[in-house]
Write a protein that holds these residues in place. Structure first.
Motif, PDB file in Angstrom:
ATOM      1  N   ARG A  33      39.677-111.924 -20.955  1.00 57.57           N
ATOM      2  CA  ARG A  33      38.692-110.972 -21.472  1.00 57.57           C
ATOM      3  C   ARG A  33      38.283-109.961 -20.394  1.00 57.57           C
ATOM      4  N   LEU A  34      38.142-110.418 -19.167  1.00 59.40           N
ATOM      5  CA  LEU A  34      37.843-109.478 -18.088  1.00 59.40           C
ATOM      6  C   LEU A  34      39.009-108.516 -17.888  1.00 59.40           C
ATOM      7  N   GLN A  35      40.221-109.001 -18.050  1.00 64.00           N
ATOM      8  CA  GLN A  35      41.382-108.122 -17.938  1.00 64.00           C
ATOM      9  C   GLN A  35      41.370-107.057 -19.032  1.00 64.00           C
ATOM     10  N   LEU A  36      40.917-107.425 -20.242  1.00 64.48           N
ATOM     11  CA  LEU A  36      40.783-106.429 -21.306  1.00 64.48           C
ATOM     12  C   LEU A  36      39.766-105.357 -20.919  1.00 64.48           C
ATOM     13  N   ALA A  37      38.646-105.784 -20.327  1.00 65.26           N
ATOM     14  CA  ALA A  37      37.648-104.816 -19.872  1.00 65.26           C
ATOM     15  C   ALA A  37      38.240-103.893 -18.807  1.00 65.26           C
ATOM     16  N   MET A  38      39.084-104.441 -17.951  1.00 63.27           N
ATOM     17  CA  MET A  38      39.743-103.618 -16.940  1.00 63.27           C
ATOM     18  C   MET A  38      40.713-102.638 -17.590  1.00 63.27           C
ATOM     19  N   ASP A  39      41.398-103.077 -18.632  1.00 63.35           N
ATOM     20  CA  ASP A  39      42.285-102.164 -19.367  1.00 63.35           C
ATOM     21  C   ASP A  39      41.493-100.994 -19.932  1.00 63.35           C
ATOM     22  N   TYR A  40      40.342-101.306 -20.523  1.00 60.76           N
ATOM     23  CA  TYR A  40      39.504-100.261 -21.127  1.00 60.76           C
ATOM     24  C   TYR A  40      39.056 -99.251 -20.070  1.00 60.76           C
ATOM     25  N   VAL A  41      38.558 -99.746 -18.940  1.00 61.34           N
ATOM     26  CA  VAL A  41      38.103 -98.839 -17.883  1.00 61.34           C
ATOM     27  C   VAL A  41      39.279 -98.057 -17.302  1.00 61.34           C
ATOM     28  N   SER A  42      40.456 -98.671 -17.242  1.00 61.40           N
ATOM     29  CA  SER A  42      41.656 -97.965 -16.760  1.00 61.40           C
ATOM     30  C   SER A  42      41.979 -96.779 -17.657  1.00 61.40           C
ATOM     31  N   ILE A  43      41.801 -96.946 -18.970  1.00 61.03           N
ATOM     32  CA  ILE A  43      42.053 -95.842 -19.898  1.00 61.03           C
ATOM     33  C   ILE A  43      41.053 -94.716 -19.674  1.00 61.03           C
ATOM     34  N   ILE A  44      39.774 -95.064 -19.535  1.00 63.07           N
ATOM     35  CA  ILE A  44      38.757 -94.044 -19.260  1.00 63.07           C
ATOM     36  C   ILE A  44      39.079 -93.322 -17.957  1.00 63.07           C
ATOM     37  N   ASN A  45      39.481 -94.079 -16.952  1.00 64.67           N
ATOM     38  CA  ASN A  45      39.831 -93.477 -15.665  1.00 64.67           C
ATOM     39  C   ASN A  45      41.023 -92.534 -15.812  1.00 64.67           C
ATOM     40  N   TYR A  46      42.003 -92.943 -16.614  1.00 60.97           N
ATOM     41  CA  TYR A  46      43.174 -92.088 -16.842  1.00 60.97           C
ATOM     42  C   TYR A  46      42.775 -90.781 -17.527  1.00 60.97           C
ATOM     43  N   LEU A  47      41.892 -90.857 -18.510  1.00 63.45           N
ATOM     44  CA  LEU A  47      41.447 -89.651 -19.206  1.00 63.45           C
ATOM     45  C   LEU A  47      40.667 -88.733 -18.269  1.00 63.45           C
ATOM     46  N   HIS A  48      39.854 -89.324 -17.395  1.00 67.04           N
ATOM     47  CA  HIS A  48      39.064 -88.504 -16.468  1.00 67.04           C
ATOM     48  C   HIS A  48      39.941 -87.848 -15.403  1.00 67.04           C
ATOM     49  N   LEU A  49      41.102 -88.447 -15.132  1.00 65.42           N
ATOM     50  CA  LEU A  49      42.016 -87.914 -14.108  1.00 65.42           C
ATOM     51  C   LEU A  49      43.346 -87.500 -14.730  1.00 65.42           C
ATOM     52  N   SER A  50      43.336 -87.099 -15.973  1.00 64.83           N
ATOM     53  CA  SER A  50      44.569 -86.866 -16.726  1.00 64.83           C
ATOM     54  C   SER A  50      45.332 -85.655 -16.211  1.00 64.83           C
ATOM     55  N   PRO A  51      46.614 -85.549 -16.589  1.00 66.81           N
ATOM     56  CA  PRO A  51      47.400 -84.366 -16.197  1.00 66.81           C
ATOM     57  C   PRO A  51      46.822 -83.064 -16.731  1.00 66.81           C
ATOM     58  N   LEU A  52      46.003 -83.153 -17.780  1.00 68.11           N
ATOM     59  CA  LEU A  52      45.419 -81.953 -18.384  1.00 68.11           C
ATOM     60  C   LEU A  52      44.078 -81.589 -17.763  1.00 68.11           C
ATOM     61  N   GLY A  53      43.527 -82.486 -16.953  1.00 68.63           N
ATOM     62  CA  GLY A  53      42.197 -82.293 -16.401  1.00 68.63           C
ATOM     63  C   GLY A  53      41.274 -83.420 -16.830  1.00 68.63           C
ATOM     64  N   THR A  54      39.981 -83.220 -16.683  1.00 69.17           N
ATOM     65  CA  THR A  54      38.984 -84.238 -17.008  1.00 69.17           C
ATOM     66  C   THR A  54      38.674 -84.201 -18.501  1.00 69.17           C
ATOM     67  N   LEU A  55      39.111 -85.245 -19.212  1.00 69.11           N
ATOM     68  CA  LEU A  55      38.907 -85.340 -20.661  1.00 69.11           C
ATOM     69  C   LEU A  55      37.802 -86.346 -20.973  1.00 69.11           C
ATOM     70  N   VAL A  56      37.014 -86.039 -21.992  1.00 71.79           N
ATOM     71  CA  VAL A  56      35.876 -86.873 -22.380  1.00 71.79           C
ATOM     72  C   VAL A  56      36.162 -87.508 -23.733  1.00 71.79           C
ATOM     73  N   MET A  57      35.901 -88.811 -23.845  1.00 74.25           N
ATOM     74  CA  MET A  57      36.139 -89.546 -25.091  1.00 74.25           C
ATOM     75  C   MET A  57      34.935 -89.352 -26.019  1.00 74.25           C
ATOM     76  N   CYS A  58      35.006 -88.337 -26.863  1.00 73.90           N
ATOM     77  CA  CYS A  58      33.844 -87.973 -27.670  1.00 73.90           C
ATOM     78  C   CYS A  58      33.665 -88.842 -28.918  1.00 73.90           C
ATOM     79  N   ASP A  59      34.748 -89.446 -29.418  1.00 74.84           N
ATOM     80  CA  ASP A  59      34.620 -90.302 -30.610  1.00 74.84           C
ATOM     81  C   ASP A  59      34.023 -91.644 -30.219  1.00 74.84           C
TER      82      ASP A  59
END
Length: 350
Positions: free
Chosen positions: A178-204
């Motif tokens: 379960r902690l690994q799942l939480a790490m997966d979730y934060v990894s996705i947020i981190n990827y979006l914030h540092l994405s190839p397109l720039g800093t993306l925000v998860m608005c949904d």
């Protein structure tokens, strides 16, 4: 005549091991086996996060496919994909479990032409952000307003508890997974914030159920983001911030800067609503992580060790909140600490 050995006397070569020695040997063997088992459970590293299905832009590979294939065209989607049943529907699209070359896939169709801009934005994000963090794009047809992606039978994170309560998944219903799942979730947020397109925000992400519905649980119990229809870009160099939608938001789940700041006496007006940045995603991490940790044995101890970083996520001033990478680093330290502690206690018991 040959003399028989005297009664009660045995040749030294025929003496057996005393029972107590045999018991000690059996116990030692059992402890060794248990040690190896616990060592495998607690300290084996997770598989590499390198995407095994990595393909060049415009290509995909999934499941047991050996080679990368080009994204399916309009003609291929029309003739080779067979919808089976509807499995989901949102404001922007309907999702159908479908079949393509004897493989289960997910076919998304635009719900209403009024939402076409959001639909096309989601498609562009899918095309641009293909990685281990994002659901695999298999093809699309803008003329028909359809998108084809990999199908994940375990569904969205909304049904995580129901999935983990099934008997066949009890072995992964642990604080470690379960902690690994939480790490997966934060990894996705981190990827979006540092994405190839720039800093993306998860608005949904206006509430917890809505947020969970944006992510899928894969068959190997990792997480990928599935819905990218609302990913505005923050550009600090040009002073461009974001607003998630045009309606007033309420509740404790959204960040304070997402709430109407002028009180009840002044009616909400979108033009007067201040914009904000990606730190709204950081504010929500503790709530999502708490859901993912659940209430299994050991999860409260994980929460205790994450208390300080989660408290920092809830700072009223956005700039004072940690980055997603900071949070991910803390999660990894806690996982290593608790895993080593559990392993040490197990060794002492043995």
């Amino acid at each position: 005549m040959e003399k028989k050995p005297q009664d009660g006397r045995k040749s030294p070569a025929h003496r057996g091991l005393p029972p107590v020695v045999g018991l000690l040997l059996a116990t030692a063997l059992m402890n060794t086996l248990l040690y190896l088992c616990f060592d495998r459970v607690f300290i084996s590293p997770r598989p590499s996060t390198v995407n095994p299905s990595h393909c060049p832009y415009g290509y995909f590979r999934m499941g047991q496919m050996r080679n990368c294939s080009p994204w399916l065209s309009c003609e291929e989607l029309r003739t080779e994909v067979r919808p089976l049943k509807r499995v989901g529907e949102g404001a922007v699209k309907q999702v159908f479990l479908s079949e393509w070359k004897e493989r289960k896939v997910a076919l998304s169709r635009l719900t209403s032409l009024e939402m076409k801009d959001d639909f096309l934005h989601g498609l562009q994000m899918l095309k641009s952000l293909q990685s281990q963090y994002v659901v695999t794009l298999l093809g699309y047809c803008e003329d028909d307003n359809t998108i084809l992606t990999e199908y994940h039978p375990l569904g969205s994170l909304s049904s995580l508890e129901e999935t983990l309560n099934l008997s066949k998944y009890r072995n992964v219903n642990t604080w470690q997974h379960r902690l690994q799942l939480a790490m997966d979730y934060v990894s996705i947020i981190n990827y979006l914030h540092l994405s190839p397109l720039g800093t993306l925000v998860m608005c949904d992400s206006s509430d917890l159920p809505k947020t969970l519905s944006q992510y899928l649980l894969t068959s190997n119990f990792s997480i990928v983001v599935n819905d990218l229809d609302a990913l505005p870009l923050v550009n600090r160099s040009s002073g461009m911030l974001v607003k998630c939608g045009h309606r007033e938001l309420h509740g404790d789940f959204v960040a304070p800067e997402q709430l109407w700041p002028y009180g009840e006496d002044m009616p909400f007006h979108d033009d007067l609503m201040p914009s904000y940045d990606e730190k709204i995603d950081i504010w929500k991490i503790p709530d999502v992580a708490s859901f993912l940790l659940g209430h299994v044995e050991g999860s409260d101890m994980v929460r205790f060790h994450l208390f300080d970083v989660h408290k920092a996520c809830k700072r009223q001033t956005p700039a004072e909140r940690p980055t997603a990478q900071d949070i991910l680093d803390t999660y990894q330290k806690v996982l290593n600490l608790l895993r080593d502690t559990t392993m040490s206690q197990t060794r002492e018991m043995l």
